[in-house]
Structure formats: C-alpha cells, structure tokens
Scaffold this active site. Structure first.
Site, PDB file in Angstrom:
ATOM      1  N   TYR A 226     -14.119  16.496 -16.772  1.00 31.26           N
ATOM      2  CA  TYR A 226     -14.452  15.196 -16.847  1.00 31.26           C
ATOM      3  C   TYR A 226     -15.666  14.937 -15.901  1.00 31.26           C
ATOM      4  O   TYR A 226     -15.269  15.739 -14.767  1.00 31.26           O
ATOM      5  CB  TYR A 226     -13.148  14.380 -16.454  1.00 31.26           C
ATOM      6  CG  TYR A 226     -13.777  12.908 -16.283  1.00 31.26           C
ATOM      7  CD1 TYR A 226     -14.441  12.231 -17.395  1.00 31.26           C
ATOM      8  CD2 TYR A 226     -13.308  12.267 -15.167  1.00 31.26           C
ATOM      9  CE1 TYR A 226     -14.801  10.764 -17.120  1.00 31.26           C
ATOM     10  CE2 TYR A 226     -13.729  10.608 -14.899  1.00 31.26           C
ATOM     11  CZ  TYR A 226     -14.394  10.092 -15.882  1.00 31.26           C
ATOM     12  OH  TYR A 226     -14.684   8.920 -15.656  1.00 31.26           O
TER      13      TYR A 226
ATOM     14  N   ARG B 193       0.752  -1.282   0.012  1.00 28.24           N
ATOM     15  CA  ARG B 193      -0.063   0.154   0.020  1.00 28.24           C
ATOM     16  C   ARG B 193       0.902   1.380   0.021  1.00 28.24           C
ATOM     17  O   ARG B 193       0.345   2.384  -0.474  1.00 28.24           O
ATOM     18  CB  ARG B 193      -1.008  -0.111   1.238  1.00 28.24           C
ATOM     19  CG  ARG B 193      -1.880   1.151   1.169  1.00 28.24           C
ATOM     20  CD  ARG B 193      -2.859   1.016   2.358  1.00 28.24           C
ATOM     21  NE  ARG B 193      -2.194   0.849   3.541  1.00 28.24           N
ATOM     22  CZ  ARG B 193      -2.791   0.142   4.515  1.00 28.24           C
ATOM     23  NH1 ARG B 193      -3.708  -0.636   4.606  1.00 28.24           N
ATOM     24  NH2 ARG B 193      -2.090  -0.114   5.826  1.00 28.24           N
TER      25      ARG B 193
ATOM     26  N   ASP C  31      -5.204  18.401 -14.755  1.00 25.63           N
ATOM     27  CA  ASP C  31      -5.351  17.181 -15.103  1.00 25.63           C
ATOM     28  C   ASP C  31      -4.889  17.060 -16.516  1.00 25.63           C
ATOM     29  O   ASP C  31      -5.316  17.826 -17.542  1.00 25.63           O
ATOM     30  CB  ASP C  31      -6.907  17.028 -15.154  1.00 25.63           C
ATOM     31  CG  ASP C  31      -7.356  15.537 -15.411  1.00 25.63           C
ATOM     32  OD1 ASP C  31      -6.307  14.953 -16.274  1.00 25.63           O
ATOM     33  OD2 ASP C  31      -8.185  14.976 -15.229  1.00 25.63           O
TER      34      ASP C  31
ATOM     35  N   LYS D 261      -5.500   5.527 -19.650  1.00 28.40           N
ATOM     36  CA  LYS D 261      -5.674   6.291 -21.195  1.00 28.40           C
ATOM     37  C   LYS D 261      -4.296   5.984 -21.989  1.00 28.40           C
ATOM     38  O   LYS D 261      -3.980   5.200 -22.148  1.00 28.40           O
ATOM     39  CB  LYS D 261      -6.146   7.800 -20.904  1.00 28.40           C
ATOM     40  CG  LYS D 261      -7.336   7.821 -19.906  1.00 28.40           C
ATOM     41  CD  LYS D 261      -8.632   7.067 -20.209  1.00 28.40           C
ATOM     42  CE  LYS D 261      -9.436   7.163 -19.133  1.00 28.40           C
ATOM     43  NZ  LYS D 261     -10.608   6.216 -19.213  1.00 28.40           N
TER      44      LYS D 261
HETATM   45  C1  LIG Z   1     -10.006  14.058 -18.208  1.00 29.54           C
HETATM   46  C2  LIG Z   1      -9.900  12.769 -17.383  1.00 29.54           C
HETATM   47  N1  LIG Z   1      -9.459  12.568 -15.998  1.00 29.54           N
HETATM   48  C3  LIG Z   1      -9.578  11.763 -15.456  1.00 29.54           C
HETATM   49  C4  LIG Z   1     -10.138  10.742 -15.612  1.00 29.54           C
HETATM   50  C5  LIG Z   1     -10.316   9.520 -14.732  1.00 29.54           C
HETATM   51  O1  LIG Z   1      -9.369   8.371 -14.790  1.00 29.54           O
HETATM   52  P1  LIG Z   1      -9.720   6.861 -14.474  1.00 29.54           P
HETATM   53  O2  LIG Z   1     -10.708   6.393 -15.340  1.00 29.54           O
HETATM   54  O3  LIG Z   1      -8.266   6.380 -14.595  1.00 29.54           O
HETATM   55  O4  LIG Z   1     -10.047   7.028 -13.064  1.00 29.54           O
HETATM   56  C6  LIG Z   1     -10.657  10.225 -17.033  1.00 29.54           C
HETATM   57  C7  LIG Z   1     -11.748   9.138 -17.445  1.00 29.54           C
HETATM   58  O5  LIG Z   1     -12.022   9.097 -18.406  1.00 29.54           O
HETATM   59  C8  LIG Z   1     -10.919  11.685 -17.671  1.00 29.54           C
HETATM   60  O6  LIG Z   1     -11.044  11.463 -18.898  1.00 29.54           O
END
Ligand SMILES: Cc1ncc(COP(=O)(O)O)c(C=O)c1O
Length: 404
Positions: free
Chosen positions: A116, A63, A188, A213
């Site tokens: 998101y 962890r 992000d 992604k």
């Molecule tokens: C811009 C963005 N940030 C964060 C996330 C979240 O990522 P995760 O699916 O790995 O939790 C996504 C998911 O699609 C996303 O498109």
C-alpha cells in the site's frame, strides 16, 4: 474453558457473532453499549496504578483503552490466534505504532517492494528521517530470501496479498528466513482478514490490519488492529499508541464490532463474486490481464491453495491498455452502479485507480516496476448478485471502448 469440537474456522465465526463479552450489569445486553466517557473515576491510587499497568477491566483515560476498544480487541485476539490485540485509530496508526515501538535509529527494515502506497512512504521516507534504513525486496524470490536470512534486518514488513497486484507473501518461507536473521515478521493482513489467512499461525510475530476495510465492511468507520503472540511486544506497542495519541473512537469500535459479526457471510459472497468476475473479465478482448489469486494463471495459485482458506479474497486487479482518459470513460460508464471509491472492503462493489490514488506517491518508474500502469484498475467486490455484477462490468468495458 473446554476445547471447541468445531473446526477452527467455524469456532471463530461463532466467536465473532457473540454479543458483548463483559458488563458490570447483572445480565448482559445483547447489543454492545457505546461508552463515550473519556475518563473514569478512580477508587484509590492503587487502582489507578494497577489500571495504568494494564489490569484488565479497569479504565483510566480513553487514550489508554476504553470498553468498546477492549471488547473488540479481545475478540480480535481470539480470532487471530494472538495473546493480545489492540485497536488503533486507523490501519496506518497500527503500522506506524508497530514500527515506532520496535525500531530505533541505525536499525534496518526489509519491506516488500509491493505494498500500500502509504506504507511505502512510511518505511522508505518517514522512518528514513529517523535514521532507520530500508531494503525493498521481493518476498517470493528465493535468492532474496537467502539474503534476508543472512542480513541484520530488525523487522520485515509484507502484505499477505499485496496492494494492488495481489501477490501472495508465502509466510512459512518468510518466517524461516526472518528466524535465521533474528528479526521480527510483521504482516499486513488487510486483503485477507483472519478468515482467509491467520499470519500468526504461519510464524509471523505481529499481524496488523486496517479494520476500516472488510472487517467493518460499510465504509463508516476507520480503525486499525495490531495483534501479537508476544505479550511483551504487545505492551511496547500499547505504550507507543498512547504516547503518540493513536487511540480508537468508541463509535468506530461499536460499528466495527457489528461489522465483525457479519464478516463471514459477507466475505463468502464477496469472494465468490470476485472469482466469477475474474473469470469473465479474462475473456474480454479489451482486458489485457487479470490478477486474482483464484485464477490458475496467477503466478502463485498453488501456494495460495495452501495458505489461503475459504476463498481467494474479494479484491482483483485488471489491466486495460489505456490512459487516464480511457479509465475515466470506463468509470463514467460504470457509474452510478459501481462507484469509483479510493478504498475497499465495502458491501458495495467499487473500482479504484492505483496510479492516481493509493500509489500516486510512487514515481512513474516505481509504479512501472510493480506492473502498475495508467490502465491498472483495482476492484473491490461487494455482495451484489453475481450475474448483475458481471453484466455491469462487461457492458461498461465494451461501451467505453466503443467511445474511443
Ligand atoms: C493494505 C492496506 N494496509 C493499510 C491501509 C491503511 O488503512 P487505513 O486507511 O485504515 O489507515 C490500507 C488502506 O487502504 C491498505 O490498503
């Protein structure tokens, strides 16, 4: 270590290609071994104490970090120009841990109005239950940036390229405003990756990313990343990740480490495909609008030229003047060549429908304010031959329109 004579982009691409960075064997294996142990034997209480204080190269309990996490995180720190990086269980845990580590009841967060959907939910609903206030804002509105500069914001959260309309957050301007407010800028970078933009170079304090992604690139692992130039902030986030149980899995780190080594070539091809597809879609009478940072009509195309390097990304969004039924007809016509996949960043091109997936948590009015309609379609471009790809879309759009 001597300075690399290569331009930074080539140097970091080469860094991503190298095999494992450490091993306790006499010679290094070329492939990263997967380390499945959940706990490590301790030589003495002093060793355990030093390891739990963060001593590099000694592990205690999975962890708190493990060899696959460390070697991927070390590489990501270098690639992002960060002092420290951590790999988390998902992109969402990277964002949640950052917020939980740095905010307390009574604090105020400024969040970009287009994000998101789960990030919107986290900042506007879940953190509100913990007494943390929020203010939605448009990062590209000069007046709102001035208000941010005069505000008591503790943290500012934006996406480099927003999901799904691909608006650019102009980071240099944002950094000046958050410095004036004395707040922390968290970016992000999922829709860009470090190869297209490095937010820490533009004054961000923390960069988060869903590695599930494009960095992984094959839809077979879920991970997130937090990277920062501030080691003290990094320590706080690392503690939160451990307390809330947001650790990564060794197999997912292994797969993502492998994905990282081909990222540059996949990304170049996917960005070229996105550009070609955007240019072709905007010629179709059925398509009302195409959002892509590489198009001259994108509202921030000039700023994108300054802030993005080596491509405008692999994501594009277009509007069909239709309802869910029309979208269903199009997805049916695209299938099986182009799947409906509520994710992004795979080697295969896919389509998604924000109104029923990533942004379903918003009200209809909330979506409308962001320009997301029932006919908004998001495309994640993969690495297929570009002529094939363009033909698939043009033929499917025309075929599905005739079926009306
Ligand atoms: C811009 C963005 N940030 C964060 C996330 C979240 O990522 P995760 O699916 O790995 O939790 C996504 C998911 O699609 C996303 O498109």
């Amino acid at each position: 270590m001597t300075e690399s004579p290569l331009p930074w982009k080539q140097a970091i691409e080469c860094e991503a290609l190298r095999g494992p960075s450490s091993s306790n064997l006499d010679n290094l294996p070329q492939a990263e071994p997967i380390s499945v142990s959940s706990v490590w034997q301790m030589e003495s209480p002093e060793t355990a104490d030093a390891a739990l204080e963060g001593k590099e190269g000694v592990f205690v309990y999975r962890r708190d970090g493990h060899p696959n996490e460390r070697s991927l995180a070390r590489k990501l720190a270098k690639l992002n120009g960060a002092a420290t990086a951590m790999v988390t269980s998902q992109g969402m845990s990277a964002i949640a841990a950052t917020a939980l580590a740095l905010l307390k009841p009574g604090d105020h967060v400024w969040v970009a109005s287009e994000l998101y959907g789960k990030s919107v939910q986290l900042f506007t609903k879940d953190l509100a239950r913990w007494g943390i206030g929020h203010q939605a804002f448009d990062p590209n509105d000069e007046k709102q940036l001035q208000r941010l500069a005069d505000s008591n914001a503790k943290l500012v959260f934006v996406e480099t390229l927003s999901n799904p309309r691909l608006r650019l957050a102009e980071l240099d301007k944002l950094a000046a405003a958050k410095d004036a407010a004395g707040s922390l800028l968290v970016v992000d970078n999922t829709f860009a990756t470090h190869l297209i933009c490095r937010p820490l170079d533009h004054g961000a304090d923390i960069v988060v990313e869903s590695l599930s992604k494009q960095v992984n690139g094959h839809s077979d692992a879920m991970l997130g990343m937090v990277a920062t130039a501030d080691a003290e902030i990094g320590g706080k986030i690392r503690d939160t990740l451990s307390t809330f149980g947001m650790a990564s899995s060794p197999l997912d780190c292994f797969l993502t480490h492998r994905g990282l080594s081909t990222l540059a070539v996949r990304l170049e091809r996917a960005c070229n495909n996105a550009m070609e597809l955007a240019l072709s879609l905007r010629e179709l009478p059925e398509v009302q609008q195409v959002d892509y940072p590489g198009l001259s009509e994108h509202p921030q195309h000039k700023a994108c030229l300054g802030q993005l390097r080596g491509g405008f990304g692999w994501m594009l969004t277009f509007q069909l003047g239709t309802n869910w039924e029309g979208v269903h007809r199009l997805f049916h016509a695209l299938s099986p060549a182009i799947p409906f996949l509520p994710s992004l960043g795979d080697v295969t091109t896919s389509v998604s429908h924000p109104a029923s997936t990533s942004h379903r948590g918003l009200t209809c009015e909330g979506r409308k304010a962001l320009g997301i309609t029932d006919g908004t379609i998001r495309v994640s471009c993969g690495i297929e031959p570009k002529d094939w790809l363009v033909n698939q879309f043009c033929a499917a759009i025309q075929r599905s329109a005739q079926l009306k």
